[in-house]
Design a protein around this motif. Sequence first.
Motif, PDB file in Angstrom:
ATOM      1  N   GLN A 180       6.449   3.049  27.943  1.00 42.84           N
ATOM      2  CA  GLN A 180       5.124   3.653  27.754  1.00 42.84           C
ATOM      3  C   GLN A 180       4.507   3.241  26.420  1.00 42.84           C
ATOM      4  O   GLN A 180       3.310   2.949  26.345  1.00 42.84           O
ATOM      5  CB  GLN A 180       5.218   5.177  27.835  1.00 42.84           C
ATOM      6  CG  GLN A 180       5.566   5.661  29.223  1.00 42.84           C
ATOM      7  CD  GLN A 180       5.906   7.135  29.251  1.00 42.84           C
ATOM      8  OE1 GLN A 180       6.412   7.669  28.271  1.00 42.84           O
ATOM      9  NE2 GLN A 180       5.654   7.780  30.383  1.00 42.84           N
ATOM     10  N   GLU A 181       5.346   3.220  25.357  1.00 44.14           N
ATOM     11  CA  GLU A 181       4.839   2.799  24.050  1.00 44.14           C
ATOM     12  C   GLU A 181       4.405   1.341  24.074  1.00 44.14           C
ATOM     13  O   GLU A 181       3.378   0.973  23.497  1.00 44.14           O
ATOM     14  CB  GLU A 181       5.901   3.011  22.969  1.00 44.14           C
ATOM     15  CG  GLU A 181       6.203   4.470  22.690  1.00 44.14           C
ATOM     16  CD  GLU A 181       7.452   4.658  21.834  1.00 44.14           C
ATOM     17  OE1 GLU A 181       7.462   5.629  21.059  1.00 44.14           O
ATOM     18  OE2 GLU A 181       8.398   3.858  21.941  1.00 44.14           O
ATOM     19  N   GLN A 182       5.183   0.507  24.763  1.00 42.42           N
ATOM     20  CA  GLN A 182       4.840  -0.910  24.851  1.00 42.42           C
ATOM     21  C   GLN A 182       3.548  -1.100  25.638  1.00 42.42           C
ATOM     22  O   GLN A 182       2.681  -1.894  25.249  1.00 42.42           O
ATOM     23  CB  GLN A 182       5.976  -1.707  25.504  1.00 42.42           C
ATOM     24  CG  GLN A 182       5.746  -3.200  25.486  1.00 42.42           C
ATOM     25  CD  GLN A 182       5.648  -3.763  24.082  1.00 42.42           C
ATOM     26  OE1 GLN A 182       6.529  -3.547  23.266  1.00 42.42           O
ATOM     27  NE2 GLN A 182       4.573  -4.478  23.783  1.00 42.42           N
ATOM     28  N   LEU A 183       3.371  -0.362  26.727  1.00 43.36           N
ATOM     29  CA  LEU A 183       2.151  -0.448  27.516  1.00 43.36           C
ATOM     30  C   LEU A 183       0.947  -0.045  26.678  1.00 43.36           C
ATOM     31  O   LEU A 183      -0.092  -0.716  26.693  1.00 43.36           O
ATOM     32  CB  LEU A 183       2.260   0.434  28.765  1.00 43.36           C
ATOM     33  CG  LEU A 183       1.019   0.474  29.661  1.00 43.36           C
ATOM     34  CD1 LEU A 183       0.681  -0.911  30.179  1.00 43.36           C
ATOM     35  CD2 LEU A 183       1.232   1.449  30.807  1.00 43.36           C
ATOM     36  N   ARG A 184       1.087   1.037  25.912  1.00 43.73           N
ATOM     37  CA  ARG A 184      -0.030   1.481  25.067  1.00 43.73           C
ATOM     38  C   ARG A 184      -0.372   0.410  24.025  1.00 43.73           C
ATOM     39  O   ARG A 184      -1.549   0.130  23.778  1.00 43.73           O
ATOM     40  CB  ARG A 184       0.325   2.798  24.380  1.00 43.73           C
ATOM     41  CG  ARG A 184      -0.746   3.336  23.479  1.00 43.73           C
ATOM     42  CD  ARG A 184      -2.010   3.607  24.274  1.00 43.73           C
ATOM     43  NE  ARG A 184      -3.146   3.732  23.386  1.00 43.73           N
ATOM     44  CZ  ARG A 184      -4.278   4.293  23.704  1.00 43.73           C
ATOM     45  NH1 ARG A 184      -4.436   4.794  24.914  1.00 43.73           N
ATOM     46  NH2 ARG A 184      -5.252   4.369  22.843  1.00 43.73           N
ATOM     47  N   ALA A 185       0.644  -0.196  23.438  1.00 40.98           N
ATOM     48  CA  ALA A 185       0.396  -1.253  22.450  1.00 40.98           C
ATOM     49  C   ALA A 185      -0.297  -2.442  23.105  1.00 40.98           C
ATOM     50  O   ALA A 185      -1.219  -3.037  22.517  1.00 40.98           O
ATOM     51  CB  ALA A 185       1.710  -1.685  21.803  1.00 40.98           C
TER      52      ALA A 185
END
Length: 115
Positions: free
Chosen positions: A97-102
């Motif tokens: 999820q953090e990677q997708l947001r980035a």
Amino acid sequence: MIDYLNRHYITTDNQGRITSGWSDGPLPDRDTAGAICINEEGGYQFRLFPGGEENPPLYTMDGIPLYKWDGEQAIPRTEEEIAADRAAIPEPPPSPQEQLRADVDFLAAMQGVSL
């Protein structure tokens, strides 16, 4: 009175930190190659120290070894040693999820869009 004597073992890493401890009472078939016998006349349950707690925790809640082997006995590691191990733990990679947001933020920045 102890009817049957058990051996208590530990294993250590290359820095002498105790990584495992057990008794051959409940684990009679566990491989002892490379292990250190710390008590040849112990009870059924593992004890790190004579008269000590049965099956004591060997790690902090975040997986840092609490004890080390000095060549003759187990000794508690200092707060400084534990803190140094904690500081050496690498940061975890970003969650999906953090990677997708980035990735979304990066694409938005490339297009000049403010999110």
